[in-house]
Design a protein around this motif. Structure first.
Motif, short mmCIF file in Angstrom:
data_model
loop_
_atom_site.label_atom_id
_atom_site.label_comp_id
_atom_site.label_asym_id
_atom_site.label_seq_id
_atom_site.Cartn_x
_atom_site.Cartn_y
_atom_site.Cartn_z
N HIS A 1 -1.75 4.30 5.63
CA HIS A 1 -2.04 3.39 4.53
C HIS A 1 -2.80 4.12 3.41
N MET A 2 -2.13 4.29 2.30
CA MET A 2 -2.75 4.95 1.13
C MET A 2 -3.66 3.94 0.43
N VAL A 3 -4.96 4.25 0.38
CA VAL A 3 -5.92 3.33 -0.24
C VAL A 3 -6.20 3.73 -1.69
N LEU A 4 -6.50 4.99 -1.90
CA LEU A 4 -6.73 5.48 -3.27
C LEU A 4 -5.68 6.53 -3.59
N ASN A 5 -5.06 6.38 -4.74
CA ASN A 5 -3.90 7.22 -5.05
C ASN A 5 -4.10 7.93 -6.39
#
Lengths: 283, 262
Positions: free
Chosen positions: B35-39
Motif C-alpha cells: 500500500h503506497m501511502v506517500l507518493n
C-alpha cells in the motif's frame, strides 16, 4: 493438468502428479513460511538486542527508572519466589527422605536437600516463577504502551525508548534473578529442614553443618549466578515481544503470552547449556 | 496557485537569504506492504508559519507528521529539519533535533501510569536537569495554566475527558519550548465548543511563542482558522498548496469536491 502439478510431479510421481504434488507443495510452503518467520524473529531480536546494548552503555543513564524496575522485579517478586522455594524444599524433603530410607542412606539427607535445592531446583524454579510474573508483566505493559502510542510519545519527547524502557527492565532482571534465587534457596532449605524435623529430631545447626560439609563456593556460586542469564533471557524476550507488538488488545494479550512461553522455553534450553558449561569450567 | 511541480522546484532551492526552510519534505515515498501511502510528496515550513495539511482519511497525513519527527523512515526522499536530513539518523542524534519539536498525537498518547502533572513534567525531567524540583513544578503549573488545566494536576489521564487529554498532550508538547509544533488532528472527536477552544488555544500559543506548526486535520474550518497556508493531499501527493482563497479558486475537481463536502 496444471503447470504446477506437471513440474513437481514429473520424475517423482508420474502416476498421480496433480493430486500428490499439491498437498506436498502446501506442506513445503508451510514449512518455508515457518522458517521464514523463525529467521525473521531471530533477526529482529538480534537488531533489538544491539539497539538495547548500544543504548545501555551510552549516557544519559536512567538511574531512577532502573531503581523503580529493581523494586518492580525484585521486591514485588519476592513473596511468590519465596513461596515457590518453600514448596520445593518441602517436596524434595519428603521425596528424599523416602528414597534415602529405602537405600539406608538417611545420613545423606541434609546434603541431598542442600545440593538439590541450591544446584538444581532453586535456580530453575526462580527463573520460571519470575518468567511468569515479570515476563508477562513487562510484555503486557510495553505492548499496551506500544498500541496506545505511548512508546512513540517517549521517542517523540527525544527520549531513547531502548534505554528508558528496555535497558532498565533487562538490567533489573539480570541483577535481581540471582538475589531472588538466593531467597528461594534459603526458603527451600528452611522448609525442607522443617519438614524433616517434624518427623525426626534434627537441629537446624546440625542440618546446615552436615548439608554444607565439604562444600566449596564453586559448588554453589556458579549455579546461583547463572540465573543472571535467565534474567537476561526473561527481560530481553519480554521487552522485545512488548515493543514489537501490534493489533490492539489482542496484540497485548499475545505479547504477554508469548513473553512467558518463549522466555520459559529459552530459559530451560539455556539451563541445559549452562549446566554443561559449569560442569566443564568448575569441575 | 502553486502546482505540485512548482512546489517541488521551490523546495529544491534555498530561500533568497540562503537559509534552509525549518522543515523540508522532498520527494518522499512511503509504502506499508503493497500500500503506497506517500507518493513523492514535497512540503516546506518556514519560521513562525502554520501549515495545515488536509485530506481524506488514509491519505497519509499522520504518516507525514511521523516522518517529520522521525518515528517512521521514508522509503526514498529526504526529510530535512534545519537543513539536516533526519532519515536514517541515529536515535540519540535524532533526539537532539526532536528536542526542538513538539508532537501532539491524535489520541494524545498520555502516559497512563503518570498523573497529568507527571505527563507534562516527563520531558522536563529528562532534558532540563538543571531545573530544580520547584522550578520544574512551577513550569508544569504554568504550562497547564496555559491550556486551562491548572486545577487538574493530580488527576490520572483515564479520569479526564478527551478534550482535556488533548490539552495535556499539548502542554507536554510545549514543555521544551519547541521551535516546531506538529499537531495530529488536534480537534478530532471533540464537540464544536471544545474544538473551538483548542483552535483558540493554538492561535494564542502561535501568537505568543512565534513557533512554526504543521497541523494535520480533516476539519476545514479549523484549518482555515489556524493556518497561514493549506496543503491538500490526495493519493499520497500534494494536490494543491496555498491560502484558503487559492483552494476556493481552484479548478481541480478533487479540490472542489473536498471544499463542497467539508
Amino acid at each position: 493438468m496444471s503447470d504446477r502439478g506437471l513440474s513437481v510431479g514429473s520424475g517423482v510421481n508420474q502416476t498421480l502428479p496433480g493430486q500428490r504434488s499439491e498437498p506436498l507443495l502446501a506442506v513445503a510452503g508451510s514449512f518455508a513460511r515457518a522458517f521464514d518467520a523463525l529467521f525473521e524473529w531471530f533477526g529482529s531480536l538480534g537488531i533489538f538486542s544491539w539497539k538495547v546494548l548500544r543504548a545501555s552503555v551510552t549516557p544519559p543513564y536512567e538511574w531512577r527508572e532502573l531503581v523503580r524496575q529493581l523494586d518492580e522485579v525484585g521486591s514485588k517478586s519476592f513473596p511468590l519466589v519465596a513461596l515457590a522455594g518453600a514448596a520445593v524444599g518441602v517436596v524434595i524433603s519428603l521425596e528424599a527422605r523416602y528414597s534415602l530410607s529405602r537405600f539406608g542412606a538417611k545420613s545423606m539427607f541434609p546434603s541431598t536437600l542442600v545440593y538439590s535445592v541450591i544446584q538444581v531446583m532453586g535456580p530453575v524454579i526462580t527463573g520460571l516463577v519470575v518468567s511468569g510474573r515479570v515476563g508477562a508483566g513487562i510484555g503486557a505493559e510495553l505492548a499496551s504502551m506500544k498500541v496506545s502510542e505511548q512508546i512513540d510519545a517517549i521517542e517523540a519527547s527525544a527520549i531513547n525508548p531502548y534505554r528508558y524502557l528496555a535497558a532498565t527492565r533487562i538490567l533489573a532482571c539480570i541483577l535481581m534473578l540471582p538475589l531472588l534465587t538466593i531467597a528461594a534457596d534459603a526458603c527451600g532449605l528452611l522448609t525442607g529442614w522443617f519438614a524433616q524435623a517434624l518427623v525426626e529430631p534434627l537441629s537446624f545447626h546440625q542440618f546446615i553443618q552436615s548439608g554444607f560439609k565439604g562444600a566449596t563456593f564453586s559448588a554453589f556460586l556458579p549455579q546461583t549466578f547463572k540465573t543472571a542469564v535467565y534474567g537476561l533471557i526473561i527481560g530481553l524476550v519480554a521487552c522485545f515481544q512488548g515493543m514489537r507488538t501490534s493489533g490492539g488488545a489482542e496484540g497485548v494479550g499475545r505479547a504477554a503470552t508469548n513473553s512467558v512461553v518463549l522466555s520459559s522455553l529459552f530459559l530451560i534450553l539455556a539451563d541445559v547449556v549452562l549446566v554443561k558449561f559449569i560442569l566443564v569450567v568448575f569441575p | 496557485m502553486a502546482t505540485t511541480y512548482d512546489i517541488a522546484m521551490k523546495q529544491a532551492d534555498l530561500k533568497e537569504d540562503g537559509s534552509a526552510p525549518l522543515v523540508a519534505v522532498e520527494n518522499v515515498h512511503k509504502s506499508f506492504g503493497n500500500h503506497m501511502v506517500l507518493n513523492g510528496i514535497n512540503l516546506s515550513l518556514d519560521r513562525g508559519e502554520t501549515l495545515a495539511v488536509l485530506g481524506r482519511s488514509g491519505t497519509g497525513k499522520s504518516v507525514l507528521l511521523r516522518l517529520i519527527i522521525g518515528l517512521v523512515a521514508p522509503d526514498s526522499g529526504l526529510v530535512r529539519i534545519h537543513g539536516q536530513n533526519i532519515a536514517g539518523m541515529a536515535l540519540d542524534r535524532l533526539g537532539e533535533i526532536r528536542k526542538k519539536m513538539g508532537f501532539l498525537f491524535q489520541h494524545a498518547a498520555l502516559y497512563d501510569s503518570l498523573t497529568v502533572a507527571g505527563n507534562v513534567s516527563f520531558p522536563l525531567e529528562h532534558h532540563r536537569k538543571e531545573m530544580s524540583r520547584s522550578e520544574r513544578d512551577d513550569r508544569v503549573k504554568q504550562l497547564l495554566a496555559e491550556v486551562g488545566l491548572e486545577g487538574d494536576l493530580e488527576k490520572m489521564p483515564s479520569n479526564i475527558s478527551g478534550g482535556m487529554q488533548k490539552r495535556v498532550g499539548l502542554a507536554r508538547a510545549l514543555a521544551l519550548d519547541p521551535e516546531i509544533l506538529l499537531l495530529d488532528e488536534p480537534t478530532a472527536g471533540l464537540d464544536p465548543i471544545s474544538s473551538g477552544e483548542i483552535d483558540d488555544l493554538i492561535l494564542r500559543l502561535q501568537r505568543e511563542r512565534q513557533m512554526a506548526s504543521i497541523v494535520v486535520t480533516h476539519d476545514l474550518h479549523s484549518a482555515r482558522t489556524i493556518a497561514d497556508r493549506l496543503a491538500l493531499l490526495d493519493q499520497g501527493r500534494v494536490v494543491i498548496e496555498g491560502k484558503f482563497e487559492d483552494l476556493q479558486q481552484s479548478d481541480i475537481g478533487f479540490v472542489k469536491k473536498f471544499l463542497k463536502q467539508s
